[in-house]
Design a protein around this motif. Structure first.
Motif, PDB file in Angstrom:
ATOM      1  N   SER A  18      80.440 -21.105  10.336  1.00  0.00           N
ATOM      2  CA  SER A  18      80.567 -20.079   9.305  1.00  0.00           C
ATOM      3  C   SER A  18      80.097 -18.727   9.831  1.00  0.00           C
ATOM      4  CB  SER A  18      79.757 -20.486   8.067  1.00  0.00           C
ATOM      5  OG  SER A  18      79.827 -19.492   7.066  1.00  0.00           O
ATOM      6  N   GLY A  19      79.006 -18.733  10.585  1.00  0.00           N
ATOM      7  CA  GLY A  19      78.498 -17.496  11.159  1.00  0.00           C
ATOM      8  C   GLY A  19      79.459 -16.882  12.160  1.00  0.00           C
ATOM      9  N   GLU A  20      80.104 -17.718  12.955  1.00  0.00           N
ATOM     10  CA  GLU A  20      81.101 -17.212  13.910  1.00  0.00           C
ATOM     11  C   GLU A  20      82.266 -16.547  13.186  1.00  0.00           C
ATOM     12  OE1 GLU A  20      81.076 -16.814  16.981  1.00  0.00           O
ATOM     13  OE2 GLU A  20      79.666 -18.211  17.881  1.00  0.00           O
ATOM     14  N   ILE A  21      82.724 -17.187  12.130  1.00  0.00           N
ATOM     15  CA  ILE A  21      83.834 -16.628  11.362  1.00  0.00           C
ATOM     16  C   ILE A  21      83.434 -15.305  10.725  1.00  0.00           C
ATOM     17  CG2 ILE A  21      85.315 -16.990   9.346  1.00  0.00           C
ATOM     18  CD1 ILE A  21      85.200 -20.010  10.037  1.00  0.00           C
ATOM     19  N   LEU A  22      82.218 -15.255  10.165  1.00  0.00           N
ATOM     20  CA  LEU A  22      81.739 -14.018   9.553  1.00  0.00           C
ATOM     21  C   LEU A  22      81.653 -12.900  10.572  1.00  0.00           C
ATOM     22  CD1 LEU A  22      80.507 -12.442   7.199  1.00  0.00           C
ATOM     23  CD2 LEU A  22      78.274 -13.404   7.814  1.00  0.00           C
ATOM     24  N   GLN A  23      81.152 -13.194  11.759  1.00  0.00           N
ATOM     25  CA  GLN A  23      81.028 -12.173  12.795  1.00  0.00           C
ATOM     26  C   GLN A  23      82.401 -11.672  13.231  1.00  0.00           C
ATOM     27  OE1 GLN A  23      78.896 -13.376  16.305  1.00  0.00           O
ATOM     28  NE2 GLN A  23      78.764 -11.307  17.100  1.00  0.00           N
ATOM     29  N   LEU A  24      83.363 -12.582  13.348  1.00  0.00           N
ATOM     30  CA  LEU A  24      84.706 -12.178  13.750  1.00  0.00           C
ATOM     31  C   LEU A  24      85.383 -11.292  12.708  1.00  0.00           C
ATOM     32  CD1 LEU A  24      86.035 -15.547  15.243  1.00  0.00           C
ATOM     33  CD2 LEU A  24      85.577 -13.446  16.511  1.00  0.00           C
ATOM     34  N   SER A  25      85.073 -11.549  11.440  1.00  0.00           N
ATOM     35  CA  SER A  25      85.735 -10.808  10.353  1.00  0.00           C
ATOM     36  C   SER A  25      85.037  -9.503  10.014  1.00  0.00           C
ATOM     37  CB  SER A  25      85.808 -11.682   9.100  1.00  0.00           C
ATOM     38  OG  SER A  25      84.504 -11.992   8.625  1.00  0.00           O
ATOM     39  N   ALA A  26      83.837  -9.294  10.538  1.00  0.00           N
ATOM     40  CA  ALA A  26      83.069  -8.097  10.208  1.00  0.00           C
ATOM     41  C   ALA A  26      83.411  -6.985  11.194  1.00  0.00           C
ATOM     42  CB  ALA A  26      81.572  -8.409  10.246  1.00  0.00           C
ATOM     43  N   SER A  27      84.228  -6.025  10.763  1.00  0.00           N
ATOM     44  CA  SER A  27      84.648  -4.945  11.651  1.00  0.00           C
ATOM     45  C   SER A  27      83.507  -3.977  11.949  1.00  0.00           C
ATOM     46  CB  SER A  27      85.826  -4.186  11.028  1.00  0.00           C
ATOM     47  OG  SER A  27      85.481  -3.715   9.739  1.00  0.00           O
ATOM     48  N   ALA A  28      82.718  -3.660  10.929  1.00  0.00           N
ATOM     49  CA  ALA A  28      81.577  -2.768  11.105  1.00  0.00           C
ATOM     50  C   ALA A  28      80.422  -3.303  10.269  1.00  0.00           C
ATOM     51  CB  ALA A  28      81.927  -1.343  10.698  1.00  0.00           C
ATOM     52  N   PRO A  29      79.760  -4.348  10.754  1.00  0.00           N
ATOM     53  CA  PRO A  29      78.739  -5.006   9.947  1.00  0.00           C
ATOM     54  C   PRO A  29      77.520  -4.128   9.696  1.00  0.00           C
ATOM     55  CG  PRO A  29      78.680  -5.827  12.190  1.00  0.00           C
ATOM     56  CD  PRO A  29      79.891  -4.948  12.082  1.00  0.00           C
ATOM     57  N   ASP A  30      76.978  -4.200   8.469  1.00  0.00           N
ATOM     58  CA  ASP A  30      75.721  -3.514   8.190  1.00  0.00           C
ATOM     59  C   ASP A  30      74.574  -4.451   8.534  1.00  0.00           C
ATOM     60  OD1 ASP A  30      75.571  -5.384   6.145  1.00  0.00           O
ATOM     61  OD2 ASP A  30      76.176  -3.964   4.587  1.00  0.00           O
ATOM     62  N   ILE A  31      73.360  -4.002   8.294  1.00  0.00           N
ATOM     63  CA  ILE A  31      72.192  -4.777   8.696  1.00  0.00           C
ATOM     64  C   ILE A  31      72.117  -6.113   7.974  1.00  0.00           C
ATOM     65  CG2 ILE A  31      70.688  -3.679   6.995  1.00  0.00           C
ATOM     66  CD1 ILE A  31      69.747  -4.808  10.589  1.00  0.00           C
ATOM     67  N   ASN A  32      72.544  -6.126   6.703  1.00  0.00           N
ATOM     68  CA  ASN A  32      72.496  -7.379   5.936  1.00  0.00           C
ATOM     69  C   ASN A  32      73.481  -8.397   6.487  1.00  0.00           C
ATOM     70  OD1 ASN A  32      70.491  -6.494   4.139  1.00  0.00           O
ATOM     71  ND2 ASN A  32      72.004  -5.472   2.840  1.00  0.00           N
ATOM     72  N   ALA A  33      74.694  -7.930   6.833  1.00  0.00           N
ATOM     73  CA  ALA A  33      75.689  -8.828   7.415  1.00  0.00           C
ATOM     74  C   ALA A  33      75.213  -9.352   8.767  1.00  0.00           C
ATOM     75  CB  ALA A  33      77.030  -8.114   7.571  1.00  0.00           C
ATOM     76  N   TYR A  34      74.565  -8.481   9.533  1.00  0.00           N
ATOM     77  CA  TYR A  34      74.038  -8.887  10.841  1.00  0.00           C
ATOM     78  C   TYR A  34      73.021 -10.012  10.691  1.00  0.00           C
ATOM     79  CZ  TYR A  34      71.236  -8.710  15.113  1.00  0.00           C
ATOM     80  OH  TYR A  34      70.543  -9.056  16.248  1.00  0.00           O
ATOM     81  N   TYR A  35      72.068  -9.830   9.784  1.00  0.00           N
ATOM     82  CA  TYR A  35      71.061 -10.866   9.573  1.00  0.00           C
ATOM     83  C   TYR A  35      71.688 -12.159   9.067  1.00  0.00           C
ATOM     84  CZ  TYR A  35      66.929  -8.008  10.452  1.00  0.00           C
ATOM     85  OH  TYR A  35      65.952  -7.261  11.062  1.00  0.00           O
ATOM     86  N   THR A  36      72.740 -12.032   8.273  1.00  0.00           N
ATOM     87  CA  THR A  36      73.396 -13.231   7.752  1.00  0.00           C
ATOM     88  C   THR A  36      74.034 -14.030   8.873  1.00  0.00           C
ATOM     89  OG1 THR A  36      73.830 -12.217   5.598  1.00  0.00           O
ATOM     90  CG2 THR A  36      75.183 -14.116   6.206  1.00  0.00           C
ATOM     91  N   TYR A  37      74.810 -13.354   9.725  1.00  0.00           N
ATOM     92  CA  TYR A  37      75.515 -14.151  10.726  1.00  0.00           C
ATOM     93  C   TYR A  37      74.635 -14.599  11.889  1.00  0.00           C
ATOM     94  CZ  TYR A  37      76.895  -9.965  13.610  1.00  0.00           C
ATOM     95  OH  TYR A  37      76.931  -8.836  14.396  1.00  0.00           O
ATOM     96  N   ILE A  38      73.573 -13.854  12.220  1.00  0.00           N
ATOM     97  CA  ILE A  38      72.686 -14.400  13.256  1.00  0.00           C
ATOM     98  C   ILE A  38      71.845 -15.551  12.683  1.00  0.00           C
ATOM     99  CG2 ILE A  38      72.619 -12.222  14.521  1.00  0.00           C
ATOM    100  CD1 ILE A  38      69.670 -11.945  13.640  1.00  0.00           C
ATOM    101  N   GLY A  39      71.605 -15.484  11.377  1.00  0.00           N
ATOM    102  CA  GLY A  39      70.935 -16.614  10.740  1.00  0.00           C
ATOM    103  C   GLY A  39      71.780 -17.863  10.814  1.00  0.00           C
ATOM    104  N   GLN A  40      73.072 -17.698  10.520  1.00  0.00           N
ATOM    105  CA  GLN A  40      73.973 -18.844  10.527  1.00  0.00           C
ATOM    106  C   GLN A  40      74.272 -19.312  11.946  1.00  0.00           C
ATOM    107  OE1 GLN A  40      77.227 -17.134   8.273  1.00  0.00           O
ATOM    108  NE2 GLN A  40      76.530 -18.102   6.390  1.00  0.00           N
ATOM    109  N   LYS A  41      74.450 -18.380  12.868  1.00  0.00           N
ATOM    110  CA  LYS A  41      74.844 -18.739  14.236  1.00  0.00           C
ATOM    111  C   LYS A  41      73.689 -19.284  15.070  1.00  0.00           C
ATOM    112  CE  LYS A  41      77.106 -16.167  16.923  1.00  0.00           C
ATOM    113  NZ  LYS A  41      77.587 -15.037  17.744  1.00  0.00           N
ATOM    114  N   THR A  42      72.524 -18.684  14.931  1.00  0.00           N
ATOM    115  CA  THR A  42      71.411 -19.004  15.833  1.00  0.00           C
ATOM    116  C   THR A  42      70.241 -19.676  15.126  1.00  0.00           C
ATOM    117  OG1 THR A  42      72.009 -17.108  17.216  1.00  0.00           O
ATOM    118  CG2 THR A  42      69.808 -18.034  17.520  1.00  0.00           C
TER     119      THR A  42
END
Length: 203
Positions: free
Chosen positions: A131-155
């Motif tokens: 899910s984190g990989e998909i979110l990162q791929l779909s985020a063209s210009a992620p903000d800080i909240n999106a960043y924390y979300t996908y590194i939480g899911q990925k790592t």
């Protein structure tokens, strides 16, 4: 458990009579820090545990991590991993993908021999990672909240799972399991933030 010991049990887990496949797998094993299996062992030490069961789970979690790295490198177009050529650069995308799938399958083979709670924990972590990989791929210009979300899911999810699995195998109480899982989550976030900082600034 030391890194040489971790590498030894990993090599035994993925040993295969197929020389072509073994060549790919041997390349993947070298150079890791062994953080996730070490977390399994460390958390299990807080209670009574079966050493072989802990070792099996630790190896499975590291295999999941290694498989995810192979797939990450293909998606990111990364040329190196651990100061060596990425697997797909040496052998091509299709063999690399299949090697990653082989590691996932080997991990599940190990996990099916243990507790159902362990299998569930690792499976949920893998779902989160995808899910984190998909979110990162779909985020063209992620903000800080999106960043924390996908590194939480990925790592962080796999760090957290490693701690929870160790605590389950140590027969700790649920509250203690939750505390160690939260520790693993925040450790994973910190690890990824530092790793990204080093990538950006080359420190």
């Amino acid at each position: 458990m030391t890194i040489p010991e971790i590498e030894k049990v990993l090599a035994e887990a993925i040993s295969t009579p197929d020389p072509c496949l073994q060549e790919l797998l041997n390349h993947v094993l070298k150079g890791g820090k062994g953080m996730r299996p070490s977390l399994v062992f460390t958390c299990a030490q807080f209670g009574r545990h079966d050493a072989l069961e802990v070792q099996r789970t630790a190896v499975a979690i590291e295999l999941v991590h290694l498989a995810s790295l192979i797939h990450d490198d293909i998606m990111d177009g990364a040329e190196t991993r651990r100061n060596r050529p990425a697997l797909h650069c040496l052998y091509g995308n299709l063999p690399a993908v299949l090697a990653g799938d082989y590691l996932f399958a080997t991990a599940f083979s190990l996990l099916t021999k243990g507790k159902k709670a362990i299998l569930y924990t690792v499976t949920e972590a893998i779902r989160s990672m995808c899910s984190g990989e998909i979110l990162q791929l779909s985020a063209s210009a992620p903000d800080i909240n999106a960043y924390y979300t996908y590194i939480g899911q990925k790592t962080a999810a796999l760090f957290s799972a490693a701690c929870r699995c160790g605590s389950i195998l140590g027969h700790l109480k649920r509250q203690q399991q939750d505390c160690l899982a939260r520790f693993g989550w925040h450790l994973g976030l910190t690890y990824q933030i530092i790793d990204d900082f080093l990538d950006l600034f080359g420190c």
